[in-house]
Design a protein around this motif. Structure first.
Motif, PDB file in Angstrom:
ATOM      1  N   ASP A 552       0.854  -1.184   0.000  1.00 45.94           N
ATOM      2  CA  ASP A 552       0.000   0.000   0.000  1.00 45.94           C
ATOM      3  C   ASP A 552       0.890   1.235   0.000  1.00 45.94           C
ATOM      4  O   ASP A 552       2.083   1.176   0.341  1.00 45.94           O
ATOM      5  CB  ASP A 552      -0.943  -0.007   1.206  1.00 45.94           C
ATOM      6  N   THR A 553       0.325   2.350  -0.362  1.00 43.69           N
ATOM      7  CA  THR A 553       1.116   3.566  -0.573  1.00 43.69           C
ATOM      8  C   THR A 553       1.831   4.027   0.688  1.00 43.69           C
ATOM      9  O   THR A 553       3.010   4.434   0.636  1.00 43.69           O
ATOM     10  CB  THR A 553       0.207   4.696  -1.106  1.00 43.69           C
ATOM     11  N   LEU A 554       1.167   3.988   1.834  1.00 43.81           N
ATOM     12  CA  LEU A 554       1.788   4.478   3.068  1.00 43.81           C
ATOM     13  C   LEU A 554       3.019   3.662   3.447  1.00 43.81           C
ATOM     14  O   LEU A 554       4.061   4.217   3.826  1.00 43.81           O
ATOM     15  CB  LEU A 554       0.767   4.462   4.210  1.00 43.81           C
ATOM     16  N   ARG A 555       2.912   2.335   3.325  1.00 49.80           N
ATOM     17  CA  ARG A 555       4.061   1.496   3.658  1.00 49.80           C
ATOM     18  C   ARG A 555       5.195   1.725   2.657  1.00 49.80           C
ATOM     19  O   ARG A 555       6.378   1.778   3.028  1.00 49.80           O
ATOM     20  CB  ARG A 555       3.637   0.028   3.661  1.00 49.80           C
ATOM     21  N   LEU A 556       4.825   1.851   1.387  1.00 51.29           N
ATOM     22  CA  LEU A 556       5.834   2.089   0.360  1.00 51.29           C
ATOM     23  C   LEU A 556       6.570   3.400   0.604  1.00 51.29           C
ATOM     24  O   LEU A 556       7.792   3.489   0.421  1.00 51.29           O
ATOM     25  CB  LEU A 556       5.163   2.106  -1.015  1.00 51.29           C
ATOM     26  N   LEU A 557       5.835   4.415   1.036  1.00 53.70           N
ATOM     27  CA  LEU A 557       6.465   5.718   1.294  1.00 53.70           C
ATOM     28  C   LEU A 557       7.541   5.633   2.366  1.00 53.70           C
ATOM     29  O   LEU A 557       8.550   6.356   2.309  1.00 53.70           O
ATOM     30  CB  LEU A 557       5.399   6.746   1.696  1.00 53.70           C
ATOM     31  N   GLU A 558       7.371   4.759   3.342  1.00 52.34           N
ATOM     32  CA  GLU A 558       8.393   4.600   4.378  1.00 52.34           C
ATOM     33  C   GLU A 558       9.709   4.130   3.766  1.00 52.34           C
ATOM     34  O   GLU A 558      10.789   4.635   4.104  1.00 52.34           O
ATOM     35  CB  GLU A 558       7.910   3.613   5.440  1.00 52.34           C
ATOM     36  N   TYR A 559       9.621   3.144   2.875  1.00 53.64           N
ATOM     37  CA  TYR A 559      10.831   2.646   2.225  1.00 53.64           C
ATOM     38  C   TYR A 559      11.451   3.723   1.322  1.00 53.64           C
ATOM     39  O   TYR A 559      12.668   3.907   1.284  1.00 53.64           O
ATOM     40  CB  TYR A 559      10.503   1.403   1.397  1.00 53.64           C
ATOM     41  N   LEU A 560      10.587   4.427   0.584  1.00 51.91           N
ATOM     42  CA  LEU A 560      11.087   5.460  -0.325  1.00 51.91           C
ATOM     43  C   LEU A 560      11.738   6.612   0.431  1.00 51.91           C
ATOM     44  O   LEU A 560      12.764   7.157   0.004  1.00 51.91           O
ATOM     45  CB  LEU A 560       9.943   5.988  -1.198  1.00 51.91           C
ATOM     46  N   GLU A 561      11.166   6.993   1.568  1.00 50.75           N
ATOM     47  CA  GLU A 561      11.763   8.061   2.376  1.00 50.75           C
ATOM     48  C   GLU A 561      13.126   7.640   2.905  1.00 50.75           C
ATOM     49  O   GLU A 561      14.044   8.463   3.026  1.00 50.75           O
ATOM     50  CB  GLU A 561      10.821   8.437   3.513  1.00 50.75           C
ATOM     51  N   GLY A 562      13.276   6.335   3.236  1.00 47.95           N
ATOM     52  CA  GLY A 562      14.579   5.841   3.669  1.00 47.95           C
ATOM     53  C   GLY A 562      15.611   5.948   2.565  1.00 47.95           C
ATOM     54  O   GLY A 562      16.756   6.351   2.799  1.00 47.95           O
ATOM     55  N   LEU A 563      15.224   5.595   1.336  1.00 52.30           N
ATOM     56  CA  LEU A 563      16.133   5.712   0.199  1.00 52.30           C
ATOM     57  C   LEU A 563      16.446   7.177  -0.117  1.00 52.30           C
ATOM     58  O   LEU A 563      17.574   7.520  -0.471  1.00 52.30           O
ATOM     59  CB  LEU A 563      15.498   5.055  -1.034  1.00 52.30           C
ATOM     60  N   GLU A 564      15.445   8.039   0.054  1.00 52.10           N
ATOM     61  CA  GLU A 564      15.647   9.475  -0.189  1.00 52.10           C
ATOM     62  C   GLU A 564      16.599  10.067   0.826  1.00 52.10           C
ATOM     63  O   GLU A 564      17.458  10.896   0.491  1.00 52.10           O
ATOM     64  CB  GLU A 564      14.301  10.192  -0.155  1.00 52.10           C
TER      65      GLU A 564
END
Length: 1011
Positions: A552-564
């Motif tokens: 889901d988008t919220l969980r994905l955003l956590e991973y993406l923010e870590g990469l960012e």
């Protein structure tokens, strides 16, 4: 009770009685009343003398009595009184308020009463004495007004009331534009407020005026005011910029860059600015520092160019134009519909209008390069009207040639102090890029800030500021210089590695070690995400990442923010989507190398299916075609790659061979009338497509999918060559299409091939061959139960009957065709241009019978439909035909309107159909007006275009025009210019003019031959 009178003499005169304006029966009464009210007490002889000086005394006195009577009748009998017979005066008992009297009593306090000059606009003829009086009064009151303004201005200067200074200073300058002292006061007020743009504009106006009118320079004191203010402004600007963190070793480049931007900010129409340097040299960092320092003083719109988009025309401009439209919408500024429609034609993915995806895509005419330039130029002007605008293109070495050419033209031709182009790029040997840099630099329209590699001294400063956990010695500096070659990005990566690992061993052989260390530090999910993102050439939509990861988008955003946070990915917005891209190109290349060939192909194939789900079967799909072409090529699915490459080519070639197309999306992306490519680009692209098809045939063999792709290719290429007038080549492709389609039992492409041959026969006037193709096409359409295709073919059969002279049968078929398309409103809208074409052909029947007025009625019906649909390619044909009918009626002004409207669209688009006919009639009309030079130019232009479409009827009309001019104007230069005899030109015209439709024209020529 006496009425209250309110009198306004300052400005347009008016008298109000108890609040309502009153009017007198004639002007001399006005003059009388104004004079008495101003003077208060007047001798009767004085009044008669000043108003009726040219009349005998008895007449003058009689006129005076009548005028006084009229005045009292309107204002009241007691308004004026006569204590003695020789005197008339304003009754002191009457309440009269006169603005000029109030102003005169206290000019400074009553300044607002001065709405304009005394008795402004009032005039009375044959009364020189009266005119002398009110002009003298006008000058006296104006002098009082100017003195009052000067007094108020001086008070405002003492109190630093800047708004009053600006308002009254401008008033004084408008009345006396040579008073340098007032200029000095206003300029100083502007400078003290920091309004340097207004100050510079006023200063430049003053310099120009003094130079032109007085042949002198402005005072040195005024020059000093401006010079001092500019020096302070530059100092403030530089200090503000340097408050931001500046990369060590880039101070000089930033100073050069900010000085150039400051020059733009203070109102100079400056050069474009480009930061040139290797990847990782700090271009983006410097750009961000400079732009952030500007705060909200300017609007900034930015975009990036990508290597993989090198062949995608105008793609870098998509985000720029999108930003401009959003800026205008935010400011509440309207864009003209015509320009907005053209923007959507160039950038269809921006068109968010639902209606534009419901079958109302129209095949318009060719958008010339100048049209694109003028459209963008207009939008840029509107967008920069309220606030200065900086347009940023990053990595322009990857910009496609058409975008570079457009950018070059805007920089060279749009020398505006409201717009600055800020560019970044790498030193590239690419021919188009080098030509861009050279051509703009030659005309001194480009300022280059070069970012060279850091020298050893700057590397030392950079390293010493990094607070490394070890000593900085010469050996370390030398090693860093070897490994990084002075590249800021690589130097930063090395220093980060030193901080985290304490060693450079993993970096010295290859910088990929740094990327690998970062990659291996990621979780399994993060690695999977970054692998997926690396597959996209210009960013991965977050929705696709989520679908691939099953998150889901919220969980994905956590991973993406870590990469960012680790500076591995960066987000950006595109339309309504949020996309993520790898933060560095070399990092992206490293990640791609970690994928096995099998995984690479499988994932690209999977991405192709994801992009196919986003297809909307609308013109906006052209953007998705680019993704599909790329991903299917990487996946090794060459047939699908070829399919989407050809669909994209259909958009960029933008066919309009069929004059009256179906307004639907059955033929995607046909928004204009021809190619957005230059001729050289088109030929190169077609060669690339031919090589692609050869590659597909060789790799995939003669499968059913390959054969279907071959049909699509033959149809596209055949249409292109026919449209370009290369009939032999185009017909060969179409006949090959028909043969292969019949063999494959593909009835749709068979019918398409027949229709192309019918259109070709219309263009070349081959009625017999057209009849044969119509018969087999109609049989096939009936067999397939294609009702609407039957309607189109009936219309074309009606045209064929016209070409054969069977008008009665033709009109029956045309009416049957119209009835077929009028079954429902939806069908009528979709096939509106076919209905219009049928009306046009009925008009042709009427014209052939000499019923010109009825013909015009049908042409106008067709034009009305085209106007609603903005179908300009069809519109010019109908307008041309209507012009011919009007000319034959002798309605030359009406004919001129029809022809000029058609000619305007020819100039806007590269559309040649019927153009020689329009130019021939414009030549005849020009000769009627005595404009022989223009007439000769029209005919020369028409002759030059005859070979483009090889249309016999056009040849006939041009030769007819020459014959008529030679016969009617034997002494003209045209008669000498075209050396052949009248008989030769008329004979040639009769050979080519249509026997059935051009009967009137033929009769004229036959009469000429008899003479």
């Amino acid at each position: 009770m006496a009425a209250k009178l309110e009198v306004r003499f300052l400005g347009t005169p008016a008298i109000l009685k108890d609040g309502e304006e009153v009017f007198f029966s004639y002007n001399k009464v006005n003059a009388l009343v104004y004079y008495i009210l101003v003077r208060g007490t007047v001798m009767r002889d004085e009044l008669s003398g000043i108003l009726w000086a040219d009349k005998p005394d008895a007449v003058a006195r009689k006129n005076l009595r009548n005028a006084i009577y009229e005045a009292k009748k309107i204002l009241g009998a007691d308004t004026f009184i006569s204590p003695r017979k020789a005197i008339i005066k304003v009754n002191p008992a009457v309440d009269v308020v006169i603005d000029s009297k109030l102003f005169e009593a206290d000019p400074v306090g009553q300044l607002d009463l001065y709405k304009g000059e005394f008795l402004q606009g009032f005039f009375i003829k044959d009364s020189v004495e009266y005119e002398d009086w009110y002009l003298a009064e006008r000058n006296r009151l104006k002098n009082l007004y100017m003195d009052a303004i000067s007094s108020k201005l001086q008070s405002a200067v003492d109190e630093k009331d800047y708004s009053t200074i600006e308002r009254h200073g401008k008033l004084l300058i408008s009345q006396n534009p040579y008073d340098e002292s007032v200029y000095a006061i206003v300029l100083r007020a502007y400078c003290e407020q920091g309004k340097m743009q207004q100050a510079m504009e006023l200063y430049e106006e003053m310099k120009a005026l003094f130079k032109k009118e007085l042949q002198s320079d402005v005072l040195a004191d005024i020059d000093a005011i401006i010079k001092e203010a500019l020096q302070q402004e530059e100092k403030n600007f530089q200090n503000r910029s340097h408050r931001m963190p500046v990369p060590i070793g880039r101070e000089r480049e930033l100073e050069d860059m900010t000085a150039h931007i400051w020059s733009f900010m203070r109102g100079r129409a400056g050069e474009a600015l480009i930061l040139l340097g290797d990847a990782g040299s700090g271009k983006t960092t410097l750009k961000d520092i400079a732009l952030e320092s500007l705060q909200d003083e300017v609007a900034v719109i930015q975009t990036n160019c990508y290597q993989l988009e090198r062949n995608f025309l105008l793609h870098p401009w998509t985000e720029i134009v999108n930003g401009l439209v959003q800026l205008l919408e935010a400011n509440g500024t309207m864009i003209p519909d015509f320009e907005l429609n053209r923007i959507y034609a160039l950038f269809p993915q921006m068109d968010m209008s639902i209606d534009r995806d419901l079958g109302l895509v129209e095949i318009k005419d060719i958008l010339k390069f100048d049209s694109i330039f003028h459209t963008l130029s207009t939008v840029l002007d509107v967008a920069s009207a309220n606030k200065k605008l900086i347009i940023v293109f990053e990595d322009i070495q990857w910009m496609d040639p058409l975008s570079l050419s457009l950018l070059s033209t805007l920089i060279l031709r749009k020398q505006s102090d409201r717009i600055l182009f800020l560019l970044t790029g790498r030193d590239s040997r690419e021919k188009d890029f080098q030509h861009f840099i050279t051509s703009i630099s030659v005309y001194k329209r480009l300022h280059v800030t070069q970012l060279n590699p850091l020298n050893k001294k700057d590397i030392r400063r950079y390293v010493e500021a990094a607070n490394l956990p070890m000593a900085v010695d010469e050996a370390l500096l030398h090693q860093l210089q070897i490994e990084t070659e002075g590249n800021l990005f690589l130097l930063t990566e090395c220093l980060n590695s030193l901080k985290t690992t304490g060693s450079l061993d993993k970096l010295t052989n290859n910088m990929a070690t740094v990327f690998k260390a970062n990659y291996l530090s990621l979780s399994e999910e993060q690695q999977k995400i970054i692998d997926f993102i690396s597959l996209f050439y210009n960013g991965a939509p977050i929705a696709m990442i989520g679908e691939y990861m099953k998150m889901d988008t919220l969980r994905l955003l956590e991973y993406l923010e870590g990469l960012e946070a680790k500076n591995l990915v960066s987000p950006f917005s595109q339309q309504a989507d949020v996309l993520y891209e790898i933060s560095q190109q070399k990092l992206k290349e490293f990640i791609q190398q970690q994928l096995s060939p099998e995984k690479w192909k499988i994932l690209h194939g999977y991405l192709g299916t994801l992009w196919e789900k986003k297809l909307t079967h609308s013109k906006k799909d052209v953007v998705i075609y680019k993704h599909l072409e790329y991903h299917y090529e990487q996946a090794g699915e060459l047939v699908k790659m070829g399919h989407y490459k050809l669909k994209g080519l259909m958009y960029y070639l933008n066919f309009s061979h069929e004059l009256f197309p179906v307004l639907s999306l059955s033929e995607p992306m046909q928004t204009g009338g021809a190619s957005y490519f230059t001729e050289a680009d088109t030929l190169q692209y077609l060669n690339d497509v031919e090589e692609m098809m050869a590659r597909i045939r060789e790799t995939c063999g003669a499968t059913a999918d390959v054969k279907n792709l071959e049909l699509m290719y033959l149809h596209l290429i055949g249409r292109y060559f026919i449209r370009e007038g290369k009939y032999e080549k185009g017909v060969r492709y179409i006949l090959d299409l028909i043969e292969q389609a019949i063999e494959m039992r593909n009835r749709d492409y068979t019918l398409m091939g027949y229709k192309q041959m019918i259109y070709y026969d219309i263009q070349t006037g081959n009625a017999n061959e057209m009849k044969n193709y119509l018969e087999i096409a109609l049989d096939l359409a009936v067999e397939c139960n294609y009702h609407k295709e039957v309607g189109i073919l009936l219309r074309l059969k009606g045209l064929n009957m016209i070409m054969q002279g069977d008008f009665e049968e033709a009109e029956r078929l045309l009416n049957e065709s119209i009835a077929t398309f009028m079954v429902t409103q939806t069908v009528a809208r979709r096939y509106a241009l076919n209905i219009a074409a049928a009306y046009n052909y009925i008009g042709e029947i009427r014209r052939g019978r000499g019923q010109f007025e009825e013909a015009i009625e049908y042409y106008d019906k067709a034009l009305a439909i085209c106007n609603d649909q903005q179908a300009y390619s069809s519109w010019v044909v109908f307008s041309c035909n209507a012009g011919i009918a009007a000319y034959n009626l002798g309605q030359f002004e009406k004919a001129q309107i029809y022809f000029e409207q058609a000619y305007e669209f020819f100039n806007r688009y590269d559309f040649y159909w019927r153009r020689p006919i329009v130019e021939s009639y414009l030549a005849l009309l020009a000769m009627r007006e005595g404009q022989e030079t223009a007439a000769m130019q029209y005919i020369d232009d028409a002759m030059a275009k005859l070979t483009m479409m090889n249309n016999p009827q056009e040849v006939g009309y041009v030769n007819m025009a020459i014959a008529l001019v030679k016969a009617q104007y034997p002494q003209s230069e045209i008669n000498k210019h075209y050396r052949g005899s009248i008989a030769m030109y008329s004979g040639r015209a009769l050979r080519y003019l249509d026997v059935y439709r051009d009967t009137y024209e033929r009769s004229q020529l036959e009469a000429l031959n008899e003479v």
